[in-house]
Every structure is written in C-alpha cells, then in structure tokens.
Scaffold this active site. Structure first.
Site, PDB file in Angstrom:
ATOM      1  N   CYS A  65       0.833  -1.207   0.000  1.00  0.00           N
ATOM      2  CA  CYS A  65       0.000   0.000   0.000  1.00  0.00           C
ATOM      3  C   CYS A  65       0.865   1.254   0.000  1.00  0.00           C
ATOM      4  O   CYS A  65       1.841   1.335   0.751  1.00  0.00           O
ATOM      5  CB  CYS A  65      -0.903  -0.014   1.232  1.00  0.00           C
ATOM      6  SG  CYS A  65      -1.952   1.442   1.409  1.00  0.00           S
ATOM      7  N   CYS A  71      -0.020   6.122   7.295  1.00  0.00           N
ATOM      8  CA  CYS A  71      -1.157   5.849   8.165  1.00  0.00           C
ATOM      9  C   CYS A  71      -0.754   4.794   9.183  1.00  0.00           C
ATOM     10  O   CYS A  71       0.220   4.065   8.982  1.00  0.00           O
ATOM     11  CB  CYS A  71      -2.385   5.416   7.355  1.00  0.00           C
ATOM     12  SG  CYS A  71      -2.614   3.640   7.170  1.00  0.00           S
ATOM     13  N   CYS A 148      -7.166   0.926   0.304  1.00  0.00           N
ATOM     14  CA  CYS A 148      -6.735   0.158   1.477  1.00  0.00           C
ATOM     15  C   CYS A 148      -6.770  -1.314   1.123  1.00  0.00           C
ATOM     16  O   CYS A 148      -7.850  -1.879   0.906  1.00  0.00           O
ATOM     17  CB  CYS A 148      -7.647   0.442   2.674  1.00  0.00           C
ATOM     18  SG  CYS A 148      -7.248  -0.586   4.121  1.00  0.00           S
ATOM     19  N   GLN A 248     -16.873 -10.487  14.008  1.00  0.00           N
ATOM     20  CA  GLN A 248     -15.530 -10.877  13.623  1.00  0.00           C
ATOM     21  C   GLN A 248     -15.135 -10.095  12.368  1.00  0.00           C
ATOM     22  O   GLN A 248     -15.959  -9.867  11.488  1.00  0.00           O
ATOM     23  CB  GLN A 248     -15.451 -12.376  13.359  1.00  0.00           C
ATOM     24  CG  GLN A 248     -15.718 -13.236  14.579  1.00  0.00           C
ATOM     25  CD  GLN A 248     -14.660 -13.084  15.650  1.00  0.00           C
ATOM     26  OE1 GLN A 248     -13.518 -12.705  15.370  1.00  0.00           O
ATOM     27  NE2 GLN A 248     -15.027 -13.378  16.888  1.00  0.00           N
ATOM     28  N   ASP A 346     -15.591 -16.081  24.626  1.00  0.00           N
ATOM     29  CA  ASP A 346     -14.887 -15.209  23.675  1.00  0.00           C
ATOM     30  C   ASP A 346     -14.948 -13.777  24.196  1.00  0.00           C
ATOM     31  O   ASP A 346     -15.730 -12.960  23.717  1.00  0.00           O
ATOM     32  CB  ASP A 346     -15.553 -15.315  22.291  1.00  0.00           C
ATOM     33  CG  ASP A 346     -14.847 -14.467  21.243  1.00  0.00           C
ATOM     34  OD1 ASP A 346     -13.706 -14.032  21.483  1.00  0.00           O
ATOM     35  OD2 ASP A 346     -15.451 -14.224  20.183  1.00  0.00           O
ATOM     36  N   CYS A 372      -8.573 -12.591  21.380  1.00  0.00           N
ATOM     37  CA  CYS A 372      -7.845 -11.741  20.439  1.00  0.00           C
ATOM     38  C   CYS A 372      -6.611 -11.135  21.094  1.00  0.00           C
ATOM     39  O   CYS A 372      -6.034 -10.184  20.578  1.00  0.00           O
ATOM     40  CB  CYS A 372      -8.756 -10.643  19.893  1.00  0.00           C
ATOM     41  SG  CYS A 372      -9.424  -9.535  21.160  1.00  0.00           S
TER      42      CYS A 372
END
Length: 415
Positions: A65, A71, A148, A248, A346, A372
């Site tokens: 990118c 960014c 993106c 998700q 979760d 996560c």
C-alpha cells in the site's frame, strides 16, 4: 533537534516495533526488521523515528500500500509472508511461556488481503475540505486514504461517498469515528463523535445515505436511514446486529473460529456460550446442541434471540436460551456451570479473569476459549490449567493482517 544515530535491530517487540539496545536502554523503532542496520532519530520515551534503512534484511519486501508508514493501520507490510506468519505464531508461544505454559501450537491460519469486512475510519472537517482515513501511528493526525488493501473492495470503493455522506455532521473541532461493515444488503455505517442530531441534520444525512445507497446509517447510536436491513450470515442464521455491534473482522476468520470451536466441543449436547455477542458461535452450535447464550450487551443478545425465534424452526436449530449479564462483574458460578457439557467463551481483549476462575472450579468436561489477545489468553489459560484442565489444542488465526494482533482458539479438557 535530536541527532540521528545508527543502530542494529535485534528483534521485534510485541507491538511489531524493532528493538535495539543502546547505552540509554532499549529503543523502539517502527517499520524495521531484525538484524537491519538503520539510521534513526530518537523521539523520547524510548522511541525513535526511522530515517533510513542502511542494511536491509533479506525478509524485507515492498509494501502492498502506498499509505504504509504514513497511516497507522498496518505495522508489518514490509515483512515477507512466511517470516510474518512465523513471527505471529511466535507471539503466541512467547505469551504462553511467560505464564509457564508449554503447549503444541498449530500452524497459523492465514489472512488474505482485501478480506476485512469492517473498518473504522476517522473523519474531520478541515478549513478547505474533509479528511477521512486512518490515524497516523501514535498520533491524532488523520491520514486521508484513497485505497486500502485490507478491506473488501466494496468498502474501498465507497470511500469517496463516505466522505460526502458524513460531511454535514462534522465540525472542525471534533473527530468522528466511522465504522463501516460490508453486509449482504450493502454497507452498514455507524458514526459516533459527530454533531448532535437535529431535524435538518437528520434529513440531510438520510438524503445522502439514500443517494449513496447505504443500507443503514446510524448517528450516535440512532438509526437515521434504513433502506435495507443489514443482515449478517452467522452459520446460516441471518442476524440483524444493532448499530456498532461487535462482529468478527473477516468472514474467513470467523469460519475458522467457528470450525475450531465446533470440533473442540464435539458431541456436547448442552453448551454455554459466554460473551456471545450476536451469536457467532451460538448459531453454529445450536445445529446439534442446546445453547445458553450469555452477553452483557442487551441489544446484541436481542438480535440473536429474534433471529432464532424467527428462523430457528425452519433451520432445525435446537433451543437457544439467552441471558443478559455482565460476566466481568458477575460471572457464571460453578454451580451454574456444572450443568453444561461444554463452555465457549470469547471475551474482549481484557480477557475473562473472573469467569476463568469459576470455570476452573467447575466440572465442565470441555472448554473452548477464543481470544484476540495472547497475553490475557495465557493468563486465563494458566487459571484453567491450575484448576485441573489440560490444553489439548491451540490454533492461532490471523484476522488482523499486517498488524501485531492475532486471534486464537484453545481447547481445554478436564482431567
């Protein structure tokens, strides 16, 4: 101005910054790789700005990118794919070792470019125009983006329209958050941090959402335009999530998590799905087991309940009961857990410390832990292991391409 210095990067830290040892202590540098000799400018607080790579690693590749390093959306586009996968896998192993846990870790389930079905952009009005994009690394500066490679094409194509859509509700003194989710019905856009809604603004936003063919637009939690219900498919169950609800980030990653959890709980017939959200796991598990879904966010749980009530009979789902409950403050107790054959949890990045303690005291035969955050997963895993569980399977799943973040599923069995 601080003088530039030459250093050699020894390793990558947990946030993907390069680490070099100096007489003043460790120095953290973004966008570098181990063994590279680089020229940097110290910026204080142990951090430094990369000025030039003098000797590049063989693992360095061209980023995907043009916005990379400008960014703050990606940290690792410059790392060759196999080494990137190895590094992510190693983050899980490192987190476990920090808690004294040795376990066999399956290979990383990879993510692919242009697979993120949701992204959060920052937006503000400038003196002459409007800026929408991502924040620069460790900064409140918005870097406008035109492309993106993380997001699905329909989100990327919508970037110019999104700027026009939110423009009437932005000011030069605030920054809005624009959460965009790709659904089967079109884009679901949830904006927070904009101007307060009034009659004229509501009408203007609704008109612009219609012109841009946005499925649903919410502003500060209030739905201002709803051309089509933005349903999401959760294992065949069409769920209408509330604005801004957790999902998700990728469809492929979600499918991997659901598969790993289903395999882990096996033929269990009564399952507790804790931190259930809109039903990512409940929808799949109810194909063969009764499910008790527990979630602190009542609107998400209501969306799951509505979908099961309306579609469950035709899909052949087993009963799904639900309970709104803050599991961080009021976890399910051992006496409640012992009636289940399996537990799935979760939690958010902070993990499930209180709930893990109760599970560890229980006699639930199998636990599927989804996380996560390897660090809080390892903390909660240690609690389960100390309570008599064994970690039989552990699989990292990449849903956060080119970032230091990683998802994982651990299967624990009692005795």
């Amino acid at each position: 101005m601080t003088a530039e210095i030459e250093i050699v990067i020894e390793t990558l830290g947990a946030q993907a910054d390069g680490v070099a040892q100096t007489p003043q202590g460790p120095l953290y540098v973004p966008y570098v790789l181990p063994q590279e000799r680089v020229l940097v400018r110290p910026a204080g607080d142990g951090r430094a700005e990369l000025r030039r790579v003098l000797d590049a690693s063989a693992d360095r590749i061209a980023p995907a990118c043009p916005h990379f390093t400008f960014c703050g959306g990606c940290s690792l586009q410059h790392m060759e794919a196999a080494r990137y996968a190895d590094w992510k896998w190693a983050q899980v192993a490192t987190a476990l070792r920090a808690r004294g846990i040795e376990a066999e870790i399956a290979p990383l389930v990879p993510a692919r470019p242009r697979s993120r079905r949701r992204a959060t952009f920052a937006a503000t009005r400038t003196k002459k125009t409007l800026a929408i994009g991502y924040y620069a690394q460790a900064s409140h500066t918005i870097v406008p983006i035109a492309e993106c490679p993380l997001v699905v094409p329909e989100i990327e194509r919508a970037l110019p329209a999104l700027a026009g859509l939110v423009a009437p509700g932005l000011s030069r003194t605030s920054r809005a958050s624009v959460l965009v989710t790709s659904t089967a019905s079109g884009l679901d856009v949830a904006v927070t941090g904009g101007k307060p809604l009034d009659g004229p603004l509501r009408l203007e936003l609704a008109a612009r959402a219609s012109a841009a063919d946005i499925a649903r637009l919410s502003w500060g939690g209030e739905i201002v335009a709803g051309r089509r219900p933005p349903f999401v498919d959760l294992s065949g169950l069409a769920v209408l999530p509330p604005p801004g609800a957790f999902l998700q980030p990728t469809r492929e990653g979600e499918a991997a998590l659901v598969r790993l959890v289903a395999q882990g709980v096996g033929k269990s017939v009564r399952i507790a799905d804790l931190f259930a959200g809109c039903g990512t796991f409940s929808a799949s598990l109810a194909r063969s087991a009764t499910v008790h879904a527990v979630e602190g966010e009542s609107a998400s749980l209501a969306a799951l309940a509505r979908a099961v009530r309306e579609q469950g009979p035709s899909l052949g789902l087993k009963p799904v009961t639900h309970e709104t409950r803050d599991l961080a403050r009021r976890p399910l107790l051992r006496s409640e857990l012992d009636s289940f054959d399996a537990v799935v949890f979760d939690p958010p990045r902070a993990g499930a410390a209180a709930q893990a303690e109760e599970i560890a005291r229980s006699e639930v035969p199998v636990v599927a832990a989804v996380s996560c955050n390897p660090a809080t997963f390892a903390r909660d895993a240690r609690t389960l292991l100390d309570g008599g569980y064994a970690l039989s399977e552990l699989t990292p799943v990449d849903q956060f391409l080119w970032s230091p973040h990683i998802e994982l599923v651990g299967i624990f069995r009692k005795g």
